[in-house]
Design an enzyme around this catalytic site. Structure first.
Site, PDB file in Angstrom:
ATOM      1  N   SER A 301       0.866  -1.183   0.000  1.00 30.88           N
ATOM      2  CA  SER A 301       0.000   0.000   0.000  1.00 30.88           C
ATOM      3  C   SER A 301       0.895   1.222   0.000  1.00 30.88           C
ATOM      4  CB  SER A 301      -0.858   0.030   1.259  1.00 30.88           C
ATOM      5  OG  SER A 301      -0.077   0.418   2.390  1.00 30.88           O
ATOM      6  N   ASP A 302       0.381   2.341  -0.474  1.00 28.55           N
ATOM      7  CA  ASP A 302       1.063   3.598  -0.210  1.00 28.55           C
ATOM      8  C   ASP A 302       0.961   3.825   1.310  1.00 28.55           C
ATOM      9  OD1 ASP A 302       2.354   6.015  -0.413  1.00 28.55           O
ATOM     10  OD2 ASP A 302       1.237   6.661  -2.174  1.00 28.55           O
ATOM     11  N   CYS A 303       1.792   4.747   1.826  1.00 25.16           N
ATOM     12  CA  CYS A 303       1.928   4.787   3.280  1.00 25.16           C
ATOM     13  C   CYS A 303       0.686   5.319   3.975  1.00 25.16           C
ATOM     14  CB  CYS A 303       3.192   5.544   3.644  1.00 25.16           C
ATOM     15  SG  CYS A 303       4.601   4.603   3.042  1.00 25.16           S
TER      16      CYS A 303
END
Ligand SMILES: *[C@@H]1O[C@H](CO)[C@@H](O)[C@H](O)[C@H]1NC(C)=O
Ligand SMILES: *[C@@H]1O[C@H](CO)[C@@H](O)[C@H](O)[C@H]1NC(C)=O
Length: 770
Positions: A301-303
């Site tokens: 995932s993106d952060c």
């Protein structure tokens, strides 16, 4: 020699040993560890899928859950060290994530130009060599014990859809073909593959078992190209994308990155696409990427993108639902801590089967194994001998210079003010807030560079009597000292203005609201130009395009150069171009729109025009432009001719010449292969200076209908030509790939009719019968 001497000698060597050990990266399956060395997951003779399954079968539920986040803790009883999934290497190994530290023997890494400038070279071979260097330096940093992992979250291959986007600088621009080819070249270089697929050692090894020099990651999947504009941010933005635009603009770079690039990572984006958060989209992650494209790496995932699904978007009703959504969709690792906190509860509430966790872990441990981290001492592995001397080597730094030289774009030079005479320039004024700022050269996601030479310092190397004045207090230029700058400009032979943007104007989480130069920059330029003895040189540093219409027509501005954020060697490259030691050949990878374009809502994702909406990029936007996609001058003039085209009529189906369109899937890859058209373009350097020149081949339809693009780049190649030299470049066009576009339901189709191959001003007719 007494005993003392030997004791001292012994102490000295033990210190040395301790030192080497502390800088060595941790590894699993140590052959000196009797409890783990005989475990099946340590057996390099077994296929990686078997090894990963064996490892996972030995983990408790808590241990499994602990591995689902970017900061994965060690599992000491199995001899498995900690792993950090998050490292960055957008245009050089960077310490922008928690993975890499420049606090040991290695203090810096080669800092290439920001990607948007590298893209302007239109040179796939250069992109590949940059990728190779980044992968090599990444491995060297790891071998030196200064990296917690070998998974790098680059390239950023979202389409630079809107000129205001703060992260457009990170991308290869607005064209899907260029972006896809950049992705392939970068990923293959970083991961240690050969330039072209199917060649070299990789052809013999199944991709799932293939060793990786370092792991690259195609991001942000998908349709992510808005950060924070007018109160809309990327965390809550729901990108409404048509199936047509998805199929022939937003998705092709990702498909190339996975299929031809053989990328081992994908990052799902913050935003939703048509209501569904990317990281919770089974259709996107599992059916499309893994199913249709054959992706077999890991998906991160993106952060904090998982947390947002519950907290920001309210898409998931409970935290546990968000966990279930992403793991069932096919995401494997969470950048953040959400999965660490809520996965156990999701299992206890019987919302999530343990097998979903195992599925994710298989992808994660497979990548760590492909990186050689479960094969015993990594120093004895294929990439184990890459030492710290490789980082910032002369060869690598020379490549950073080459990239800057070949990216910089000459936008204006009607009376050949440039190059300035080396011998007869006795005094020079360098004016502007970007002239002497080492940080601005790097752009975002940069690490400490090997060296730092600003444009001012490099120009001082050419002209001793160089006077500098920043002109503005900072790039924002709320306050300018125009009088002082004007006074200096009056007194010198030549003036170089170094203006533009920096990260205060365009960056992650910050899109622009204007396309004009910030604050009083324009006023400063106009006044300095008016006062100078001769027309001035204007240099722009920026990622996104700037409306410089007035400088374009101002006769007191003799030349304009765009240098992106040109990296550690960018100052030198600029000075070399200004004084004629290098011939510029870069071309713009994005359309430069006029300021008026800001009336278009940035949130409108449509590529194609409709009533009251102008459309986006050179493929669909027909309105006024400051500069076109592909525009760029040289100190030489290049002439083109179509020297041979293998067919001028392309029959895809002899029997039924009356179809409105043909589906690419109907023709099939075999027949498509047989219907290729070979186009040979002659290109001649008619000038007096040798130079590299990218040849861009476009295809345009005589009558664009049903949302077909006005014009479409179908190939590009960079050639080096001496003064007076001519060369021929061949483009092989496949109807399925190059003569197709998406229809309204997102299927790729080929439409009959008259087309034109276009290179420069030359056109060649090509009739398609389907
Ligand atoms: C997970 O729990 C820790 C400790 O309570 C907390 O600091 C962190 O913010 C939590 N993370 C998320 C994404 O909720
Ligand atoms: C020609 O088109 C017809 C009708 O779509 C199709 O049945 C036939 O298979 C096509 N032939 C070729 C060679 O593509």
């Amino acid at each position: 020699m007494g005993l003392h001497f030997f004791i001292i000698l012994f102490l000295f060597f033990s210190l040395l040993l301790v030192h080497t050990e502390s800088t060595q990266p941790p590894f699993s399956c140590d052959s000196s560890n009797p409890t783990t060395r005989s475990l099946p997951f340590c057996k390099t003779s077994l296929p990686i899928s078997k090894r990963a399954r064996d490892l996972i079968s030995r983990l408790t539920l808590d241990e499994k859950i602990s591995q689902l986040v970017n900061t994965a803790p060690p599992i000491p009883r199995l001899g498995i060290p900690a792993y950090q999934w998050w490292s960055e290497a957008l245009h050089g190994v960077a310490n922008a994530g928690p993975g890499v530290h420049f606090d040991g023997a290695i203090k810096s890494a080669t800092s290439f130009p920001q990607v948007i400038l590298t893209a302007a070279s239109f040179d796939t071979n250069l992109w590949y060599r940059i990728g190779q260097v980044i992968g090599t330096e990444a491995r060297a940093v790891y071998n030196g014990g200064q990296a917690g992992g070998m998974t790098f979250w680059a390239p950023n291959i979202n389409i630079f859809r809107d000129p205001r986007w703060g992260r457009g600088q990170e991308t290869p621009g607005e064209d899907p073909l260029v972006t896809g080819k950049y992705a392939v070249a970068y990923v293959r270089g970083v991961q240690g593959d050969s330039f072209e697929s199917g060649k070299g050692k990789e052809s013999k090894v199944k991709q799932v078992d293939q060793h990786l020099q370092a792991s690259a990651c195609c991001k942000h999947f998908t349709a992510y190209d808005l950060d924070d504009w007018n109160g809309v941010n990327r965390f809550i933005f729901d990108a409404r994308v048509t199936l047509q635009d998805l199929a022939d603009t937003y998705q092709p770079p990702f498909q190339s990155c996975v299929q031809q690039g053989r990328a081992s990572g994908i990052m799902c984006a913050y935003n939703r696409v048509n209501g569904v958060p990317s990281c919770a989209d089974f259709n996107l992650l599992t059916l499309t990427a893994r199913g249709q494209w054959g992706f077999n790496g890991y998906i991160t995932s993106d952060c904090d993108a998982v947390s947002i699904i519950y907290n920001g978007q309210g898409y998931a009703k409970t935290p546990e639902d968000a966990v279930v959504d992403v793991l069932k969709a096919g995401m494997d690792v969470n950048c953040g801590s959400f999965l660490k906190n809520y996965t156990k509860q999701a299992v206890e509430q019987r919302k999530l089967a343990e097998s979903e966790i195992d599925r994710a872990l298989r992808n994660l441990f497979s990548i760590r194994m492909r990186l050689g981290l479960f094969d015993g001492n990594p120093v004895q592995q294929p990439y184990g001998n890459i030492g710290p001397d490789q980082v910032c080597s002369k060869k690598h730094q020379a490549l950073a210079l080459e990239a800057a030289q070949n990216g910089i774009v000459l936008l204006k030079n009607p009376d050949k003010l440039l190059p300035l005479p080396k011998k007869n320039t006795f005094s020079l004024a360098v004016i502007g807030p970007n002239a002497n700022s080492p940080q601005t050269l790097l752009g975002n996601y940069a690490g400490p560079p090997c060296k730092s030479v600003t444009p001012l310092q490099a120009l001082q190397g050419y002209v001793k009597n160089t006077i500098f004045h920043p002109g503005c207090d900072k790039v924002e230029c709320g306050s300018a000292t125009i009088d002082q700058a004007v006074k200096i400009a009056k007194e010198v032979d030549y003036v170089v203005l170094v203006m533009g943007l920096d990260q205060t104007q365009e960056r992650e989480a910050h899109d622009r609201v204007s396309l004009e130069l910030p604050g009083k920059q324009q006023e400063l330029i106009t006044n300095v130009a008016r006062a100078a003895k001769k027309p001035v040189v204007l240099v722009l540093l920026s990622g996104g395009p700037i409306d410089i219409s007035s400088a374009k027509v101002d006769q007191k501005i003799g030349s304009i150069l765009w240098a992106g954020y040109p990296g550690e060697a960018g100052g030198i490259a600029l000075a070399q171009i200004i004084f004629g030691d290098h011939n510029p050949g870069g071309k713009l990878p994005v359309t430069w729109y006029p300021q008026d374009y800001i009336k278009v809502p940035m949130t409108d994702m449509r590529m194609r025009p409709s009533s009251g909406y102008p459309g986006r990029t050179y493929r669909f936007y027909k309105g006024e432009k400051v500069f076109d996609f592909g525009y760029g001058l040289s100190y030489s003039k290049f002439a083109y001719d179509f020297s041979s085209v293998s067919k001028s009529v392309l029959h895809l189906n002899q029997s039924s010449a009356t179809l409105d369109y043909k589906l690419v899937s109907e023709l099939g890859p075999k027949l498509c292969d047989r219907k290729k058209v070979s186009v040979t373009v002659g290109v001649k350097n008619q000038g007096e200076m040798a130079g590299k020149h990218p040849v861009l081949l476009f295809l345009r339809k005589e009558k664009p209908v049903n949302g077909s693009p006005f014009s479409q780049l179908v190939g590009f190649q960079s050639v080096f030509l001496k003064a007076g030299e001519r060369a021929e470049v061949e483009f092989v066009l496949s109807p399925c790939e190059h003569l197709s576009r998406a229809n309204e339901v997102g299927l790729m189709v080929m439409e009959p009719g008259l087309h034109f191959l276009v290179v420069g001003e030359e056109e060649y007719p090509l009739t398609l019968i389907v």
